[in-house]
Design an enzyme around this catalytic site. Structure first.
Site, PDB file in Angstrom:
ATOM      1  N   GLU A   1      -0.884 -22.872 -13.378  1.00  0.00           N
ATOM      2  CA  GLU A   1       0.209 -22.354 -14.204  1.00  0.00           C
ATOM      3  C   GLU A   1       1.560 -22.905 -13.747  1.00  0.00           C
ATOM      4  O   GLU A   1       2.501 -22.993 -14.528  1.00  0.00           O
ATOM      5  CB  GLU A   1       0.231 -20.821 -14.138  1.00  0.00           C
ATOM      6  CG  GLU A   1       0.092 -20.167 -15.487  1.00  0.00           C
ATOM      7  CD  GLU A   1       0.036 -18.651 -15.434  1.00  0.00           C
ATOM      8  OE1 GLU A   1      -0.781 -18.092 -16.168  1.00  0.00           O
ATOM      9  OE2 GLU A   1       0.789 -18.018 -14.678  1.00  0.00           O
TER      10      GLU A   1
ATOM     11  N   LYS B   1      -1.894 -16.477 -27.610  1.00  0.00           N
ATOM     12  CA  LYS B   1      -1.547 -15.099 -27.983  1.00  0.00           C
ATOM     13  C   LYS B   1      -1.094 -15.038 -29.440  1.00  0.00           C
ATOM     14  O   LYS B   1      -1.509 -14.159 -30.193  1.00  0.00           O
ATOM     15  CB  LYS B   1      -0.426 -14.564 -27.081  1.00  0.00           C
ATOM     16  CG  LYS B   1      -0.853 -14.359 -25.638  1.00  0.00           C
ATOM     17  CD  LYS B   1       0.258 -13.732 -24.834  1.00  0.00           C
ATOM     18  CE  LYS B   1      -0.047 -13.776 -23.353  1.00  0.00           C
ATOM     19  NZ  LYS B   1       1.082 -13.438 -22.523  1.00  0.00           N
TER      20      LYS B   1
ATOM     21  N   HIS C   1     -25.654 -28.071  -4.331  1.00  0.00           N
ATOM     22  CA  HIS C   1     -26.939 -28.179  -5.032  1.00  0.00           C
ATOM     23  C   HIS C   1     -26.753 -28.179  -6.541  1.00  0.00           C
ATOM     24  O   HIS C   1     -27.711 -28.037  -7.292  1.00  0.00           O
ATOM     25  CB  HIS C   1     -27.865 -27.050  -4.584  1.00  0.00           C
ATOM     26  CG  HIS C   1     -28.142 -27.108  -3.102  1.00  0.00           C
ATOM     27  ND1 HIS C   1     -29.274 -27.670  -2.574  1.00  0.00           N
ATOM     28  CD2 HIS C   1     -27.377 -26.729  -2.045  1.00  0.00           C
ATOM     29  CE1 HIS C   1     -29.210 -27.617  -1.249  1.00  0.00           C
ATOM     30  NE2 HIS C   1     -28.067 -27.054  -0.901  1.00  0.00           N
TER      31      HIS C   1
END
Ligand code: PA5
Length: 435
Positions: free
Chosen positions: A288, A423, A309
């Site tokens: 951010e 948003k 793995h």
């Protein structure tokens, strides 16, 4: 004082030592911007002096509230998202048993909400809360974020239904803005104890405010030691003017030098599972802060040896995009011997007598050797052990290095304009008035 060690000798396979040393004037200039507050985002620098400025009376009342709530219940629902939850979770998960949910005798336990909109998650949570005594901390700086608002409405309705409105109000604490926002209004109206997130501290830098301190104290950890670790690291970061004396400058310098050489991805490699949320918190902090103007290293993470793995193949042989930042812990809290076996059918008797930490260290060193030879630079960050003090050091180290690194990259590390885009679309799709 124990110090965080930043080792870059395994990060010089793509760039020379000079490429890092030559960054010194730039990282020093970035550090001066942080200390003088004369660059972009300077209204969000409250975190720089936070370890020195924590209000003693706020801390005393926070501890009293924690004691009062802990006497009511040993389970707390902490509601928040992003910077309003990741810091607390990072510290708690670094310090608590990986099996804390199953061993509730030792310390109070925290469950999280408000960080997801999964319907099943809330159905599962409410089922647990039906038969658990619990308290709630709701955290939102803006007081208007949808995810925690929805979670709080659901959990509060359950709490009121279970205990009645009066007792429910005594089981809730709010952490929000000093003056504004829906959560502030609700807390005033309902009379919840309220703690303030300072205006000049952004969410992702807020772990040393009540946002982090209250849940961490509630989980049974010593917040004075956490603050002491951050304070000691602040002295090092603020006063160290060479790469050797200042681990934050060193880290900011090496990651920017590697970015300029073409590295696009930084993977945090945690050597123990307790550091999983350190990586999550770090991803928000760096992603951010730096991911702007089409710039910045993409923060990603793996855990070893688990992910050797799975992701190990890509790191060794896939597209050459990345550097690694390995976080190592020197001393474990306990020892678990590898038992001897006369038959030795599994062929691992050669490990008897070695501690698991020695074995894990050999795995980490072998990984570094392999990845370096595969063209992946590896920075190593080592702490002596994991406790409140060293986690406090890590918090301040990563925060300060992030500010320095963001200014060195040439962005404002303290805004986040990009997080608004989803948003607006979500509100339009949900039919929110005005969208
Ligand atoms: O770092 C940030 O600003 C964000 O991640 C916020 O912390 C997150 O969106 C939550 O915001 P708020 O505390 O206002 O609910």
């Amino acid at each position: 004082m124990q110090k965080i060690d930043v080792k870059i000798s395994n990060a010089l396979n793509k760039i020379g030592q000079n490429a890092v040393s030559d960054m010194l004037p730039e990282v020093l200039a970035a550090k001066e911007h942080l200390l003088k507050g004369d660059a972009a985002g300077n209204d969000f620098l409250g975190w720089v002096d936070l370890p020195e400025n924590i209000d003693g009376s706020m801390l005393a009342s926070l501890k009293a509230d924690v004691a009062r709530l802990a006497a009511k219940s040993r389970l707390m629902v902490v509601i928040g998202i992003g910077g309003s939850y990741l810091g607390a979770r990072m510290v708690i998960e670094a310090l608590q048993s990986e099996f804390a949910a199953m061993d509730r005798s030792e310390k109070p336990y925290i469950v999280y909400a408000g960080h997801t909109l999964s319907e099943d998650y809330y159905a599962q949570l409410l089922k647990v809360l039906d038969h658990e005594d619990y308290t709630v901390t709701v955290i939102s700086k803006s007081g208007t974020t949808t995810e925690p608002a929805v979670a709080f409405r659901i959990v509060k309705a359950h709490l009121v239904n279970k205990y009645g409105a009066d007792e429910a109000s005594k089981r809730i604490v709010a952490i929000t803005d000093a003056r504004r926002g829906a959560l502030h209004e609700i807390a005033v109206q309902e009379g919840y104890p309220m703690y303030v997130i300072p205006d000049n501290v952004g969410g992702r830098f807020s772990v040393l405010t009540p946002v982090g301190l209250l849940p961490i104290a509630m989980a049974g950890y010593d917040i004075d030691k956490l603050i002491a670790g951050a304070r000691d690291m602040r002295n090092i970061c603020v006063n160290g003017n060479t790469l050797e004396d200042n681990p934050a400058l060193m880290y900011a310098a090496v990651r920017n030098a590697l970015y300029r050489s073409g590295v696009k991805v930084e993977m945090m490699v945690s050597c123990i599972p307790n550091l999983r949320y350190l990586a999550e918190w770090w991803k928000q902090l760096y992603g951010e802060s730096e991911g702007k103007e089409h710039k910045g290293l993409l923060p990603h993470s793996i855990s070893i040896t688990t992910d050797l793995h799975s992701m190990g193949q890509y790191v060794q042989d896939g597209e050459r995009l990345m550097m690694e930042t390995m976080v190592r812990v020197e001393k474990p809290h306990a020892t678990v011997p590898v038992p001897t076996d006369e038959q030795n059918l599994d062929g691992i008797n050669y490990l008897v007598g070695k501690s698991l930490t020695e074995i894990n260290d050999c795995a980490a060193n072998g990984t570094i050797e392999a990845h370096v030879s595969g063209g992946v630079p590896v920075v190593e960050i080592t702490v002596p052990t994991l406790d409140e003090y060293t986690v406090g050091q890590l918090i301040y180290f990563f925060e300060f290095a992030c500010g320095v690194s963001g200014y060195t990259l040439g962005v404002n590390p303290f805004d986040q304009p990009g997080v608004e885009a989803y948003k607006k679309n979500m509100f339009r799709l949900l039919g929110k008035p005005g969208f």
